[in-house]
Enzyme design. Structure first.
Site, short mmCIF file in Angstrom:
data_model
loop_
_atom_site.label_atom_id
_atom_site.label_comp_id
_atom_site.label_asym_id
_atom_site.label_seq_id
_atom_site.Cartn_x
_atom_site.Cartn_y
_atom_site.Cartn_z
N LYS A 1 45.47 38.35 32.30
CA LYS A 1 44.46 39.10 31.53
C LYS A 1 45.02 40.41 31.00
O LYS A 1 44.84 40.73 29.84
CB LYS A 1 43.23 39.45 32.41
CG LYS A 1 42.46 38.27 32.92
CD LYS A 1 41.17 38.72 33.61
CE LYS A 1 41.36 39.61 34.82
NZ LYS A 1 42.02 38.94 35.96
N ARG B 1 32.87 41.85 37.21
CA ARG B 1 33.52 41.13 38.29
C ARG B 1 32.51 40.36 39.15
O ARG B 1 32.89 39.65 40.06
CB ARG B 1 34.20 42.18 39.13
CG ARG B 1 35.53 42.02 39.78
CD ARG B 1 36.65 41.47 39.00
NE ARG B 1 37.88 41.64 39.75
CZ ARG B 1 38.88 42.41 39.37
NH1 ARG B 1 38.82 43.09 38.25
NH2 ARG B 1 39.96 42.48 40.12
N ARG C 1 54.98 39.57 40.83
CA ARG C 1 54.60 40.90 40.32
C ARG C 1 54.71 41.95 41.42
O ARG C 1 55.13 43.07 41.18
CB ARG C 1 53.17 40.85 39.76
CG ARG C 1 52.76 42.14 39.08
CD ARG C 1 51.43 42.00 38.37
NE ARG C 1 50.32 42.01 39.29
CZ ARG C 1 49.05 41.81 38.94
NH1 ARG C 1 48.74 41.50 37.70
NH2 ARG C 1 48.09 41.87 39.83
N ARG D 1 53.19 46.93 43.23
CA ARG D 1 51.74 47.14 43.38
C ARG D 1 51.32 46.81 44.79
O ARG D 1 51.61 45.73 45.30
CB ARG D 1 50.99 46.23 42.38
CG ARG D 1 50.06 47.02 41.50
CD ARG D 1 49.36 46.10 40.54
NE ARG D 1 48.12 45.59 41.09
CZ ARG D 1 47.18 45.03 40.37
NH1 ARG D 1 47.34 44.91 39.07
NH2 ARG D 1 46.07 44.59 40.94
N ARG E 1 42.01 38.53 47.48
CA ARG E 1 41.56 38.73 46.10
C ARG E 1 41.17 37.41 45.45
O ARG E 1 40.22 37.36 44.66
CB ARG E 1 42.64 39.46 45.29
CG ARG E 1 42.67 40.96 45.63
CD ARG E 1 43.98 41.61 45.28
NE ARG E 1 44.25 41.60 43.87
CZ ARG E 1 45.47 41.52 43.35
NH1 ARG E 1 46.53 41.45 44.13
NH2 ARG E 1 45.63 41.53 42.06
P1 AMP Z 1 42.64 44.34 38.86
O1 AMP Z 1 43.76 45.22 38.39
O2 AMP Z 1 41.62 44.06 37.79
O3 AMP Z 1 43.11 43.11 39.56
O4 AMP Z 1 41.85 45.21 39.97
C1 AMP Z 1 42.48 45.69 41.12
C2 AMP Z 1 41.42 46.06 42.16
O5 AMP Z 1 40.57 47.08 41.63
C3 AMP Z 1 40.50 44.93 42.56
O6 AMP Z 1 41.04 44.12 43.59
C4 AMP Z 1 39.27 45.71 43.04
O7 AMP Z 1 39.48 46.28 44.32
C5 AMP Z 1 39.23 46.86 42.05
N1 AMP Z 1 38.41 46.53 40.86
C6 AMP Z 1 38.83 46.41 39.57
N2 AMP Z 1 37.82 46.12 38.75
C7 AMP Z 1 36.70 46.06 39.52
C8 AMP Z 1 35.33 45.80 39.26
N3 AMP Z 1 34.88 45.51 38.03
N4 AMP Z 1 34.47 45.82 40.32
C9 AMP Z 1 34.89 46.10 41.56
N5 AMP Z 1 36.17 46.34 41.88
C10 AMP Z 1 37.08 46.32 40.87
#
Ligand code: AMP
Length: 187
Positions: A14, A89, A128, A134, A145
């Protein structure tokens, strides 16, 4: 001008694809994960509240991301379009977004589901983690996740299908082939 929501499992691509598309469309790429990671790095109040959830691979509380998205979508660069990556989400966040866009007199044009098989997603995330460092790309957090994705985020596929808004793109192709499929949808 386009308003696009990207759905897909962690590791589906994404972020990468949203960046390319946002550049070509001249619209902002809004990643809640990026915004939260920067808040954590800067130790802002938002970052301090979000950190433990992110480290565990859980969603941060809706209130935090909802406030963040409300502010971000009201910035001037988001007037003509945006790509949301990582938001909504869960169904509650999607309902909030529908209301917010209604209040703002906007509507999302495309909801795109980047579809990638589980085994591919896991190997991409492990890779990654090695490359980017990360902290949530370790095996235990990756597993969590993916669980959270299945339980909370995957129901959005039905949510947007019922609204007649979902397009699925095969994310298990060369990067350029995925981009070409996306460009054909957004035009
Ligand atoms: P991502 O980079 O989108 O995979 O997000 C990394 C982490 O940020 C996720 O595992 C969540 O802990 C938090 N996170 C990102 N977007 C959201 C969201 N819309 N709602 C809740 N937690 C989020």
């Amino acid at each position: 001008m386009a308003r696009i929501i990207f759905l897909g499992a962690p590791g589906a691509g994404k972020g990468t694809q949203a960046k390319v598309l946002a550049d070509s469309q001249g619209i902002p790429h809004i990643s809640t994960g990026d915004i939260l990671r920067s808040a954590v790095a800067n130790e802002t109040p938002l970052g301090v509240q979000a950190k433990s959830y992110m480290d565990a691979g859980d969603l941060v509380p809706d209130k935090l991301v909802i406030d963040l998205i409300r502010e971000r979508l009201q910035e001037s660069d988001a007037e003509t379009g945006w790509i949301l990556d990582g938001f909504p989400r869960n169904v509650e966040q999607a309902g909030f977004l529908d209301c917010l866009l209604g209040e703002m007199g906007q509507d999302c044009d495309h909801t795109i589901n980047l579809d990638v098989p589980d085994d591919v997603v896991v190997s991409r995330l492990v890779q990654r983690g090695v490359e980017s460092g990360r902290s949530d790309d370790n095996e235990e957090t990756i597993r969590r996740r993916l669980e959270v994705y299945r339980e909370k985020t995957e129901p959005l596929i039905n949510y947007y299908t019922e609204q007649g808004k979902l397009t699925t793109v095969n994310g298990d192709q060369e990067l350029e082939a995925v981009t070409a499929d996306l460009q054909a949808i957004v035009k």
